[in-house]
Design an enzyme around this catalytic site. Sequence first.
Site, PDB file in Angstrom:
ATOM      1  N   GLU A 184      21.311   3.051 -21.841  1.00 60.29           N
ATOM      2  CA  GLU A 184      22.662   2.421 -22.334  1.00 60.29           C
ATOM      3  C   GLU A 184      23.228   1.667 -21.564  1.00 60.29           C
ATOM      4  O   GLU A 184      23.808   2.293 -20.989  1.00 60.29           O
ATOM      5  CB  GLU A 184      23.174   3.414 -23.499  1.00 60.29           C
ATOM      6  CG  GLU A 184      22.077   3.842 -24.072  1.00 60.29           C
ATOM      7  CD  GLU A 184      23.147   4.544 -25.691  1.00 60.29           C
ATOM      8  OE1 GLU A 184      24.546   5.105 -25.452  1.00 60.29           O
ATOM      9  OE2 GLU A 184      23.255   4.838 -26.593  1.00 60.29           O
ATOM     10  N   GLU A 390      16.540   6.864 -29.760  1.00 65.30           N
ATOM     11  CA  GLU A 390      17.730   7.394 -30.235  1.00 65.30           C
ATOM     12  C   GLU A 390      17.787   6.874 -31.833  1.00 65.30           C
ATOM     13  O   GLU A 390      18.281   5.792 -31.664  1.00 65.30           O
ATOM     14  CB  GLU A 390      18.463   7.738 -28.935  1.00 65.30           C
ATOM     15  CG  GLU A 390      18.464   7.885 -27.556  1.00 65.30           C
ATOM     16  CD  GLU A 390      19.808   8.111 -27.177  1.00 65.30           C
ATOM     17  OE1 GLU A 390      21.435   8.174 -28.300  1.00 65.30           O
ATOM     18  OE2 GLU A 390      20.063   8.184 -25.792  1.00 65.30           O
TER      19      GLU A 390
END
Length: 492
Positions: A184, A390
């Site tokens: 991320e 995810e």
Amino acid sequence: MSEFPKEFLWGGAIAANQYEGAWLEDGKKPNVTDVLVGILSKDPGIAWNEETKKYEMKLNPEKVYLSHDAVDGYHRYKEDLKMMAEMGFNSFRTSIAWGRIFPNGDETEPNEAGLRFYDEFFDTLNKLGMAPVITLSHYETPLHLLTEYGGWSNPKLIEFWMRYVKTVFERFKGKVKIWLTFNEVNALFRMPFVAGGVLTIKNPKDPDSPLASTTKQDQWDAYHNLLVANALTVQACHSIDPESKIGCMMTASAIATYPYNCDPDNVLGALDVQRKSVFYMADPMCLGIIPSYLKSVWKEEKVTVHFTEEERKLIRENTVDLLSFSYYRSTTYEKGTNLKVDTGGVACKENPFLQDKAPQPWGWPVDPSGIRYTLNVLYDRYHLPLFIVENGIGLDESLNKEDTIEDDFRIHYIQKHLENVQKAIELDGVDCMGYLYWGPIDIVSAGTGEMKKRYGFVYVDRFNDGTGDLHRAKKKSFDYFKHVIETNGKEL
Ligand code: BG6
């Protein structure tokens, strides 16, 4: 609907810092998440030392830092991975804690004990039939690199990082075939300390609040250095192990930013959120270009960001093989309404069209169509294999008398999201290589640092106050997900 593609990767994803614990074992030293709970609550985590003119770790002994022991995965992973294999996982994502390999980050020789640990971990995965999907840094920059060097705003980090990644590429060649660079990484500006690994140590404006005092210039310097590091990492991976693939990893929930209505200002505003949250980082990593709209952002923020011709060439020539991402939720955009941010993404005004209200106190909206929208936007733009690494739902849950949890909402959440992934593949033609559920075993939450927010198919007996016997128990969703994999997604 039909089955998912034959080679589809089914599995789960965790991160070393949220799972392993053993924060100072076998030579490891603290990383950024090890002090985060303290920093967020000003308790204090790290404190300014007026004599050395540096920040240093300062823990409150009264406080529970759950990540320090996490769910004791360091000692229990063999048993846990057997349960993952029992569900039929053919792949499993975790990260290497950089600080196990180079404890302070700036050493010249790696820590053999750390390398040995991951040797065994990856061997276990391979033996159980799960392909390791390995994140090189999942919010795990060694703390020393921030307190001593200011973290990623300092170009020295590129040198330390490259020593680390080359070490692990060489050591785990053949064992790991899918690498992801920075978890991320596009959360750099909303979580500079953990996602960006940045700390302003030159004349801090507010010594008690290191997060608030991180300057924009430092964050943009980190952006520059992370992009250079990413390109060098792709280059090193391709040259050390041409058989493996390497991807970047984005938090992509902000792709699903819907204009609140058809007011053109809201449409443009939503585009602006997509650009500033995701594309500004994904474009250089996937397309090899630095987006032109950044020039006005830099002007507005009064920062100087300069890429040399050589760096631009490096970035252009070393784009990733795949784009992996997390998707948790969508948001609306309405001009004039404040945007709130956390680990899950951006939040603005409630979307009245969403049907599901999750029984969770964290208020993350549930929008399964958003995952189809996100897959389509990313595929149209990048034409790269996409990997959902995810997606999941954190719930506040407790065991019943039968030592299990009837987590029907989690089952519903997965079913609806997978239906949309299936449509994206089958109807829209998106090349999606896999679905890794986030947190298949309960772990410490990255955003809140607590155990109460549980994502697992497997429950772990540990609580916010640090108590619990750590025993594992299967939830109802365990059998559900097993069945999904058994039928290769035909029966959701
Ligand atoms: C992602 C992170 O942002 O979201 C994970 O990569 C994190 O580390 C996950 O755990 C869920 O967020 P949270 O705050 O609920 O743990």
